[in-house]
Design a protein around this motif. Sequence first.
Motif, mmCIF file in Angstrom:
data_model
loop_
_atom_site.group_PDB
_atom_site.id
_atom_site.type_symbol
_atom_site.label_atom_id
_atom_site.label_comp_id
_atom_site.label_asym_id
_atom_site.label_seq_id
_atom_site.Cartn_x
_atom_site.Cartn_y
_atom_site.Cartn_z
ATOM 1 N N VAL A 144 0.535 -1.171 -0.067
ATOM 2 C CA VAL A 144 0.403 0.157 -0.111
ATOM 3 C C VAL A 144 1.131 1.316 0.248
ATOM 4 O O VAL A 144 2.031 1.383 1.216
ATOM 5 N N MET A 145 0.906 1.511 -1.049
ATOM 6 C CA MET A 145 1.296 3.551 -1.418
ATOM 7 C C MET A 145 0.570 4.354 -1.582
ATOM 8 O O MET A 145 0.040 3.748 -2.347
ATOM 9 N N PRO A 146 0.693 5.513 -1.681
ATOM 10 C CA PRO A 146 0.242 5.803 -2.335
ATOM 11 C C PRO A 146 0.120 5.974 -3.916
ATOM 12 O O PRO A 146 1.331 6.904 -4.237
ATOM 13 N N GLY A 147 -0.682 6.794 -4.478
ATOM 14 C CA GLY A 147 -0.540 7.057 -5.916
ATOM 15 C C GLY A 147 -0.397 5.212 -6.319
ATOM 16 O O GLY A 147 -1.627 4.843 -5.644
ATOM 17 N N MET A 148 -0.284 4.827 -7.054
ATOM 18 C CA MET A 148 0.446 3.981 -8.121
ATOM 19 C C MET A 148 0.948 2.768 -7.119
ATOM 20 O O MET A 148 2.245 2.700 -6.101
ATOM 21 N N GLY A 149 0.315 1.702 -6.491
ATOM 22 C CA GLY A 149 0.665 0.857 -4.735
ATOM 23 C C GLY A 149 1.570 0.041 -5.703
ATOM 24 O O GLY A 149 2.094 -0.201 -6.383
ATOM 25 N N GLY A 150 1.989 -1.099 -4.545
ATOM 26 C CA GLY A 150 2.741 -2.417 -5.341
ATOM 27 C C GLY A 150 2.181 -3.464 -6.066
ATOM 28 O O GLY A 150 3.399 -3.467 -7.331
ATOM 29 N N ILE A 151 1.675 -3.407 -6.186
ATOM 30 C CA ILE A 151 0.929 -4.977 -6.939
ATOM 31 C C ILE A 151 0.787 -4.266 -8.285
ATOM 32 O O ILE A 151 1.881 -5.219 -8.793
ATOM 33 N N GLU A 152 0.441 -3.075 -8.800
ATOM 34 C CA GLU A 152 0.813 -2.752 -10.318
ATOM 35 C C GLU A 152 2.111 -2.568 -10.462
ATOM 36 O O GLU A 152 2.047 -2.870 -11.568
ATOM 37 N N ALA A 153 2.643 -2.010 -9.849
ATOM 38 C CA ALA A 153 3.805 -2.598 -9.887
ATOM 39 C C ALA A 153 4.823 -3.303 -10.324
ATOM 40 O O ALA A 153 5.428 -3.166 -11.258
ATOM 41 N N VAL A 154 4.670 -4.469 -9.292
ATOM 42 C CA VAL A 154 4.833 -6.085 -9.483
ATOM 43 C C VAL A 154 4.447 -5.809 -11.568
ATOM 44 O O VAL A 154 4.792 -7.078 -11.649
ATOM 45 N N LYS A 155 3.433 -5.669 -11.370
ATOM 46 C CA LYS A 155 2.557 -6.318 -12.340
ATOM 47 C C LYS A 155 3.561 -6.152 -13.741
ATOM 48 O O LYS A 155 3.813 -6.125 -14.881
ATOM 49 N N SER A 156 3.591 -4.441 -13.903
ATOM 50 C CA SER A 156 5.040 -3.865 -14.725
ATOM 51 C C SER A 156 6.205 -4.619 -14.948
ATOM 52 O O SER A 156 6.734 -4.506 -16.328
ATOM 53 N N ILE A 157 6.335 -4.146 -13.728
ATOM 54 C CA ILE A 157 7.496 -5.059 -13.509
ATOM 55 C C ILE A 157 7.622 -5.953 -14.042
ATOM 56 O O ILE A 157 8.973 -6.554 -15.070
ATOM 57 N N ILE A 158 7.389 -7.044 -13.871
ATOM 58 C CA ILE A 158 7.128 -8.403 -14.713
ATOM 59 C C ILE A 158 6.982 -8.413 -15.982
ATOM 60 O O ILE A 158 7.419 -9.329 -17.462
ATOM 61 N N LYS A 159 6.108 -7.469 -17.107
ATOM 62 C CA LYS A 159 5.925 -6.827 -17.985
ATOM 63 C C LYS A 159 7.169 -7.401 -18.689
ATOM 64 O O LYS A 159 7.990 -7.568 -20.002
ATOM 65 N N LEU A 160 8.098 -5.988 -17.815
ATOM 66 C CA LEU A 160 9.440 -6.016 -18.240
ATOM 67 C C LEU A 160 10.821 -7.032 -18.210
ATOM 68 O O LEU A 160 11.125 -7.268 -18.872
ATOM 69 N N ASN A 161 9.779 -7.845 -17.484
ATOM 70 C CA ASN A 161 11.342 -9.112 -16.572
ATOM 71 C C ASN A 161 10.917 -10.245 -16.512
ATOM 72 O O ASN A 161 10.354 -10.104 -15.159
ATOM 73 N N PRO A 162 9.989 -11.243 -17.063
ATOM 74 C CA PRO A 162 8.813 -11.916 -16.190
ATOM 75 C C PRO A 162 9.527 -12.642 -14.892
ATOM 76 O O PRO A 162 9.044 -13.271 -14.434
ATOM 77 N N ASN A 163 10.967 -12.616 -15.295
ATOM 78 C CA ASN A 163 11.764 -13.141 -14.331
ATOM 79 C C ASN A 163 12.608 -12.462 -13.277
ATOM 80 O O ASN A 163 13.208 -12.660 -12.301
ATOM 81 N N ALA A 164 12.091 -11.197 -12.960
ATOM 82 C CA ALA A 164 11.885 -10.596 -12.209
ATOM 83 C C ALA A 164 12.080 -10.873 -10.892
ATOM 84 O O ALA A 164 11.081 -12.567 -10.734
ATOM 85 N N LYS A 165 12.667 -11.119 -9.449
ATOM 86 C CA LYS A 165 12.220 -11.399 -8.474
ATOM 87 C C LYS A 165 11.942 -10.582 -7.225
ATOM 88 O O LYS A 165 12.660 -9.524 -7.033
ATOM 89 N N ILE A 166 10.407 -10.473 -6.489
ATOM 90 C CA ILE A 166 10.187 -9.481 -6.268
ATOM 91 C C ILE A 166 9.942 -10.412 -4.606
ATOM 92 O O ILE A 166 8.654 -11.078 -4.284
ATOM 93 N N LEU A 167 9.991 -9.842 -3.821
ATOM 94 C CA LEU A 167 9.030 -10.450 -2.563
ATOM 95 C C LEU A 167 9.102 -8.931 -2.560
ATOM 96 O O LEU A 167 8.670 -7.761 -1.611
ATOM 97 N N MET A 168 7.276 -9.428 -1.829
ATOM 98 C CA MET A 168 6.113 -8.192 -0.963
ATOM 99 C C MET A 168 6.396 -8.375 0.364
ATOM 100 O O MET A 168 6.476 -8.912 0.859
ATOM 101 N N CYS A 169 6.380 -6.721 0.870
ATOM 102 C CA CYS A 169 6.780 -6.174 2.507
ATOM 103 C C CYS A 169 5.477 -5.782 2.300
ATOM 104 O O CYS A 169 4.809 -4.837 2.146
ATOM 105 N N SER A 170 3.801 -6.740 3.031
ATOM 106 C CA SER A 170 2.678 -6.321 3.406
ATOM 107 C C SER A 170 2.398 -5.711 4.987
ATOM 108 O O SER A 170 3.050 -6.824 5.571
ATOM 109 N N ALA A 171 1.655 -5.179 5.845
ATOM 110 C CA ALA A 171 1.290 -5.503 6.873
ATOM 111 C C ALA A 171 -0.351 -6.198 6.905
ATOM 112 O O ALA A 171 -0.261 -6.982 6.291
ATOM 113 N N MET A 172 -0.411 -6.110 8.227
ATOM 114 C CA MET A 172 -0.743 -7.012 8.508
ATOM 115 C C MET A 172 -2.656 -7.486 7.953
ATOM 116 O O MET A 172 -2.784 -6.110 8.051
ATOM 117 N N GLY A 173 -3.251 -8.014 7.570
ATOM 118 C CA GLY A 173 -4.592 -7.820 6.916
ATOM 119 C C GLY A 173 -4.692 -7.188 5.902
ATOM 120 O O GLY A 173 -5.230 -6.932 5.449
#
Lengths: 209, 154, 126
Positions: free
Chosen positions: C61-90
Amino acid sequence: MGFYQNLDQYAKDLLKELCTIGTGNAATSLSAILKEPINIEVPALKIITPEKLPESLGGAELSRIVVFSYLSGQYPSKFLIIFSENEAKKIVNLLLHKDITGNINFNEETQLMPKSALLEIGNIIISAYVSAVGTILRTILIQSPPQIKFDILGSIIDEFCIESAETNSEILLLKNKFIEEKKEILFDIIFIPNENSITSILNTIKGKS
Amino acid sequence: MGEYQVGNEHDLLVTYGLGSCVGITIFDPLKKIGGLAHVMLPSAKISTGPNIKSGKYADTAIRELISKLIALGGDIINFEAKIFGGAKMFSFQNERSGMDIGNRNITAVKEELKKQRIPIIGKIIGEDYGRTIEFELNSGKVKVISINKPIIIV
Amino acid sequence: MNDTVKKIRVLIVDDAIFMRTMIRDILEKNGFEVIGEASSGAEAIEKYQRLSPDFVTMDIVMPGMGGIEAVKSIIKLNPNAKILMCSAMGQKALVIEAIQAGAKDFVVKPFQPSSVIEAITRILEG
């Protein structure tokens, strides 16, 4: 109007239990981030009308640090976590091992890190409660990015009071005390359900219980 | 909140922490009497609640304040107004109640004062911080106090 | 980690400077090299393209474009990108969405340093 008076004892207990679970979650989170054990006292829950909120928090004229986040989706509602300057300074000291010199002023470059730390702590505490509510409701609650303010209490809460007053809703106020070794950290949490969402939360709880 | 006060030249009228609420001072410089209203909502017309408190609403509060000042010997021809507050403290994303109540309060206050032909001779409004105001009835000056900001005299 | 081995280059994405500093601290103490920080989804995509990190930690959760959209875009750029999500509880639903979008794993804030390092090692070995 007066949803709380209309609750049976069972629903009241559930509501209290929800708060205790939330506080427990919050303490666990805080303890993880501080790498120190945190003890809690059972939080005192008050259900109040919006007009009584400023005095229940000590007075509209006090300056307070507030972290705010809202839930959208099925149960729209708002969370505020409120610290006094003193408590905020204690938290910053515990987290950053550094004191804020002088008064809190988030406009100052040197307080960028304390501001961010408080925002994150507020966020982590709020999400601990959100998670407790979500677990009991067996639903997913989406929380907005948090916002932080240091301002006069009256100005921070007036908009929320107005909205609740207009819809004749009540506000849940939770007074918390966390204890880290010999330090006590006091803060208040305010949960403001939007019109209808408290009723549906309680109906869901009752339906599932 | 949702109240008004009046006084004479010996008085200091204070209201704490205006956020989205609006503080309105009305002063009669000849009679040295004045009043301060702290309104929460634009109009009594929109409220459906059973306990309408007229001091809460911009339109009704201003009208009541005016009659009170006239009753105390003020002359509406002399009245001057100043307005404060109406801030937007937090932002909401596409939310039903993201209605910018502060801004709507300001608009309603300006409209009502215009209707009553009372000029607005000073204002500190909008933005995203709270304001405490002190209205000194000897001079008609208003002190605006905000956290971490210089005090402003209007 | 051995000094002769090329360090793993990481991009940290989180809107909170406090969180970024904490993650940076954990990573650097464990032999990783932090090559950039981003505070929004849009900045993350821009820095990913420019810096080509080996690894990304991504707030949800970030103001403006959040992490999920960013993951989608990065995976489009590089399907092998290694991304670890840091989420709050819940935020389970969001975590699931992120994993479906191509993120490899997640940790829940506030996290222990060891759990972050374990998750990263697991992804890099995977």
